[in-house]
Write an enzyme that holds these catalytic residues in place. Structure first.
Site, mmCIF file in Angstrom:
data_model
loop_
_atom_site.group_PDB
_atom_site.id
_atom_site.type_symbol
_atom_site.label_atom_id
_atom_site.label_comp_id
_atom_site.label_asym_id
_atom_site.label_seq_id
_atom_site.Cartn_x
_atom_site.Cartn_y
_atom_site.Cartn_z
ATOM 1 N N GLY A 1 -67.708 3.455 64.374
ATOM 2 C CA GLY A 1 -67.751 2.759 63.493
ATOM 3 C C GLY A 1 -68.817 2.760 62.276
ATOM 4 N N HIS A 2 -68.825 4.033 61.846
ATOM 5 C CA HIS A 2 -69.488 4.267 60.613
ATOM 6 C C HIS A 2 -68.642 5.601 59.643
ATOM 7 C CE1 HIS A 2 -70.943 7.116 63.537
ATOM 8 N NE2 HIS A 2 -71.156 7.925 62.708
ATOM 9 N N ALA A 3 -69.351 5.595 58.630
ATOM 10 C CA ALA A 3 -69.013 6.868 57.987
ATOM 11 C C ALA A 3 -70.250 7.643 57.390
ATOM 12 C CB ALA A 3 -68.374 6.577 56.473
ATOM 13 N N ARG B 1 -65.126 6.540 60.720
ATOM 14 C CA ARG B 1 -64.454 7.060 62.115
ATOM 15 C C ARG B 1 -64.841 6.099 63.273
ATOM 16 N NH1 ARG B 1 -68.309 10.941 61.804
ATOM 17 N NH2 ARG B 1 -67.840 10.991 59.571
ATOM 18 N N ILE C 1 -73.070 4.965 56.432
ATOM 19 C CA ILE C 1 -72.359 3.680 55.855
ATOM 20 C C ILE C 1 -71.888 2.979 57.263
ATOM 21 C CG2 ILE C 1 -70.620 2.661 54.732
ATOM 22 C CD1 ILE C 1 -70.600 5.152 52.948
#
Length: 133
Positions: free
Chosen positions: A52-54, A99, A124
């Site tokens: 749940g982030h980049a 992802r 992010i």
């Protein structure tokens, strides 16, 4: 701007014998970046979602060291689901790709090799911010 097409499966070297198998990777040889951090998650409930982030700058190689799970990669325009279930294959995720990991089998172990140490400002964590960057 990164694209999901920039992410690919990397087949790692496997050495097998009657005593079992050994798989390895080496920085900048079989892994396309210098490995600065290795971490793994385990005891993951089947219905859990991870990621749940980049990352802004960090590369990662994600491997199903045990069990299986899905990795959804997203470049803000296109999404793709990659099923990982083989410890000899890893998904190289380039910077700028969102992802999410889900659909974990029992006793899954997610092994991640990263191009940098943990730097909170490289993450992010808000999808709306990710899409608008």
């Amino acid at each position: 701007m990164a694209s999901i097409d920039d992410c690919n499966i990397i087949e790692l070297t496997k050495i097998g014998s009657d005593r079992g198998s050994l798989t390895y990777t080496e920085s900048e040889i079989s892994t396309p970046f210098d490995i600065k951090r290795v971490y793994y998650t385990y005891d993951i409930p089947t219905a859990a979602e991870r990621g749940g982030h980049a990352h802004k700058a960090q590369h990662e190689l994600v491997i199903a060291a045990s069990g299986s799970f899905e990795v959804i990669i997203d470049d803000g325009k296109n999404k793709k689901t990659v099923f990982l279930n083989n410890p000899q294959k890893g998904l190289h995720i380039v910077p700028g790709i969102w992802r999410e990991l889900k659909s974990f089998s029992t006793a899954s172990v997610v092994l991640v090799m990263a191009s940098d140490v943990f730097i909170d400002s490289d993450y992010i964590k808000n999808y709306k911010e990710f899409v608008h960057d």
